[in-house]
Scaffold this motif. Structure first.
Motif, PDB file in Angstrom:
ATOM      1  N   MET A 197      42.246 -10.422  15.556  1.00 48.12           N
ATOM      2  CA  MET A 197      41.490 -11.144  16.209  1.00 48.12           C
ATOM      3  C   MET A 197      42.024 -12.485  16.946  1.00 48.12           C
ATOM      4  N   THR A 198      42.061 -12.713  18.464  1.00 53.19           N
ATOM      5  CA  THR A 198      42.825 -13.648  18.890  1.00 53.19           C
ATOM      6  C   THR A 198      42.509 -15.032  18.700  1.00 53.19           C
ATOM      7  N   TYR A 199      43.422 -15.983  18.542  1.00 51.71           N
ATOM      8  CA  TYR A 199      42.637 -17.279  18.457  1.00 51.71           C
ATOM      9  C   TYR A 199      41.703 -17.822  19.455  1.00 51.71           C
ATOM     10  N   GLN A 200      41.658 -17.189  20.634  1.00 48.90           N
ATOM     11  CA  GLN A 200      40.462 -17.742  21.359  1.00 48.90           C
ATOM     12  C   GLN A 200      39.146 -17.261  21.007  1.00 48.90           C
ATOM     13  N   ASP A 201      38.994 -16.163  20.297  1.00 49.32           N
ATOM     14  CA  ASP A 201      37.994 -15.568  19.797  1.00 49.32           C
ATOM     15  C   ASP A 201      37.505 -16.322  18.589  1.00 49.32           C
ATOM     16  N   VAL A 202      38.262 -16.611  17.653  1.00 52.04           N
ATOM     17  CA  VAL A 202      38.233 -17.504  16.533  1.00 52.04           C
ATOM     18  C   VAL A 202      37.542 -18.989  17.024  1.00 52.04           C
ATOM     19  N   PHE A 203      38.264 -19.432  18.052  1.00 50.41           N
ATOM     20  CA  PHE A 203      37.990 -20.796  18.355  1.00 50.41           C
ATOM     21  C   PHE A 203      36.729 -20.778  18.865  1.00 50.41           C
ATOM     22  N   VAL A 204      36.131 -19.726  19.578  1.00 50.51           N
ATOM     23  CA  VAL A 204      34.480 -19.808  20.006  1.00 50.51           C
ATOM     24  C   VAL A 204      33.644 -20.134  18.761  1.00 50.51           C
ATOM     25  N   GLU A 205      33.999 -19.332  17.553  1.00 49.97           N
ATOM     26  CA  GLU A 205      33.522 -19.390  16.486  1.00 49.97           C
ATOM     27  C   GLU A 205      33.488 -20.935  15.762  1.00 49.97           C
ATOM     28  N   PHE A 206      34.727 -21.577  15.833  1.00 47.40           N
ATOM     29  CA  PHE A 206      34.808 -22.708  15.549  1.00 47.40           C
ATOM     30  C   PHE A 206      33.997 -23.919  16.217  1.00 47.40           C
ATOM     31  N   TRP A 207      34.011 -23.420  17.540  1.00 46.83           N
ATOM     32  CA  TRP A 207      33.412 -24.544  18.433  1.00 46.83           C
ATOM     33  C   TRP A 207      31.744 -24.342  18.161  1.00 46.83           C
ATOM     34  N   ASP A 208      31.328 -23.239  17.626  1.00 45.09           N
ATOM     35  CA  ASP A 208      29.825 -23.098  17.106  1.00 45.09           C
ATOM     36  C   ASP A 208      29.692 -23.986  16.109  1.00 45.09           C
ATOM     37  N   HIS A 209      30.632 -24.252  15.097  1.00 42.49           N
ATOM     38  CA  HIS A 209      30.431 -25.119  14.129  1.00 42.49           C
ATOM     39  C   HIS A 209      30.359 -26.502  14.553  1.00 42.49           C
ATOM     40  N   VAL A 210      31.203 -26.858  15.480  1.00 41.02           N
ATOM     41  CA  VAL A 210      31.171 -28.137  16.148  1.00 41.02           C
ATOM     42  C   VAL A 210      29.595 -28.410  16.735  1.00 41.02           C
ATOM     43  N   GLU A 260      30.323 -30.948  26.471  1.00 40.91           N
ATOM     44  CA  GLU A 260      30.996 -29.880  27.127  1.00 40.91           C
ATOM     45  C   GLU A 260      32.325 -30.072  28.031  1.00 40.91           C
ATOM     46  N   ASP A 261      32.520 -31.176  28.505  1.00 39.09           N
ATOM     47  CA  ASP A 261      33.534 -31.640  29.254  1.00 39.09           C
ATOM     48  C   ASP A 261      34.946 -32.178  28.214  1.00 39.09           C
ATOM     49  N   ALA A 262      34.546 -32.005  26.854  1.00 38.10           N
ATOM     50  CA  ALA A 262      35.732 -32.211  25.906  1.00 38.10           C
ATOM     51  C   ALA A 262      36.296 -30.744  25.534  1.00 38.10           C
ATOM     52  N   LEU A 263      35.433 -29.926  25.656  1.00 34.06           N
ATOM     53  CA  LEU A 263      35.907 -28.568  25.356  1.00 34.06           C
ATOM     54  C   LEU A 263      37.055 -28.063  25.976  1.00 34.06           C
ATOM     55  N   PRO A 264      37.144 -28.059  27.365  1.00 35.38           N
ATOM     56  CA  PRO A 264      38.505 -27.596  27.948  1.00 35.38           C
ATOM     57  C   PRO A 264      39.686 -28.446  27.867  1.00 35.38           C
ATOM     58  N   ILE A 265      39.458 -29.774  27.627  1.00 37.40           N
ATOM     59  CA  ILE A 265      40.659 -30.618  27.200  1.00 37.40           C
ATOM     60  C   ILE A 265      41.288 -30.021  25.780  1.00 37.40           C
ATOM     61  N   ILE A 266      40.241 -29.808  24.866  1.00 35.70           N
ATOM     62  CA  ILE A 266      40.805 -29.283  23.512  1.00 35.70           C
ATOM     63  C   ILE A 266      41.528 -27.966  24.002  1.00 35.70           C
ATOM     64  N   GLN A 267      40.752 -26.937  24.537  1.00 35.98           N
ATOM     65  CA  GLN A 267      41.359 -25.693  24.611  1.00 35.98           C
ATOM     66  C   GLN A 267      42.800 -25.786  25.301  1.00 35.98           C
ATOM     67  N   THR A 268      42.933 -26.820  26.241  1.00 36.72           N
ATOM     68  CA  THR A 268      44.201 -26.857  27.061  1.00 36.72           C
ATOM     69  C   THR A 268      45.140 -27.202  26.120  1.00 36.72           C
ATOM     70  N   LYS A 285      52.031 -18.683  13.896  1.00 31.95           N
ATOM     71  CA  LYS A 285      52.933 -18.365  14.950  1.00 31.95           C
ATOM     72  C   LYS A 285      52.747 -16.852  15.550  1.00 31.95           C
ATOM     73  N   LYS A 286      52.014 -16.108  15.198  1.00 35.38           N
ATOM     74  CA  LYS A 286      51.787 -14.903  15.939  1.00 35.38           C
ATOM     75  C   LYS A 286      50.636 -14.951  16.686  1.00 35.38           C
ATOM     76  N   GLY A 287      49.875 -16.018  16.916  1.00 36.66           N
ATOM     77  CA  GLY A 287      48.808 -16.410  18.104  1.00 36.66           C
ATOM     78  C   GLY A 287      47.714 -16.006  17.348  1.00 36.66           C
ATOM     79  N   MET A 288      47.403 -15.784  16.083  1.00 34.68           N
ATOM     80  CA  MET A 288      46.272 -15.385  15.403  1.00 34.68           C
ATOM     81  C   MET A 288      45.479 -16.663  14.924  1.00 34.68           C
ATOM     82  N   GLY A 289      44.195 -16.655  14.676  1.00 32.67           N
ATOM     83  CA  GLY A 289      43.377 -17.970  14.572  1.00 32.67           C
ATOM     84  C   GLY A 289      42.644 -17.746  13.340  1.00 32.67           C
ATOM     85  N   SER A 290      42.519 -18.697  12.515  1.00 39.00           N
ATOM     86  CA  SER A 290      41.818 -18.372  11.397  1.00 39.00           C
ATOM     87  C   SER A 290      40.928 -20.007  11.121  1.00 39.00           C
TER      88      SER A 290
END
Length: 125
Positions: free
Chosen positions: A1-14, A74-82, A106-111
């Motif tokens: 799973m890419t780090y972007q997909d895992v980050f979506v799950e993380f942001w749900d926790h936020v 919602e405005d903080a999200l793109p800053i964090i993603q960048t 290092k392989k670009g995988m999220g956890s």
């Protein structure tokens, strides 16, 4: 799973922690290299007109003044993603019920890992 997909799950926790009133702080950490930007912090602002966050850029040379901006979440999200994978490899969510850590390897995988809470109370800015 890419780090972007895992980050979506993380942001749900936020978002869940904000809805539950347990959000204490969010910190970007584990810098890549030795950049001037040392950390990015997000702290809650509970106001009569709704929930906002204080976004703070903290810099390595002490002579450089920190930058603080008041935003809606919602405005903080793109800053964090960048800054993910360009300046920082992890984001730590501190709540009063648990700490949630998002990491990119290092392989670009999220956890995501969860640990006991660091904060016992929410300290609004």
């Amino acid at each position: 799973m890419t780090y972007q997909d895992v980050f979506v799950e993380f942001w749900d926790h936020v978002k869940e922690s904000i809805a539950a009133g347990t959000f204490a702080k969010l910190t970007m950490a584990k810098t890549i290299g030795k950049p001037e930007l040392k950390n990015i912090f997000i702290r809650p602002i509970y106001a009569d007109n709704g929930f906002k966050v204080l976004l703070k850029y903290s810099f390595r040379p002490r002579e450089t003044e920190d930058i603080e901006t008041e935003l809606i979440l919602e405005d903080a999200l793109p800053i964090i993603q960048t800054h993910l994978k360009t300046h920082f490899l992890s984001v730590l969510l501190f709540t009063t019920t648990k700490d949630v850590v998002f990491k990119v390897n290092k392989k670009g995988m999220g956890s995501i890992t969860e640990t006991h809470p660091t904060f016992k109370n929410v300290i609004p800015t």
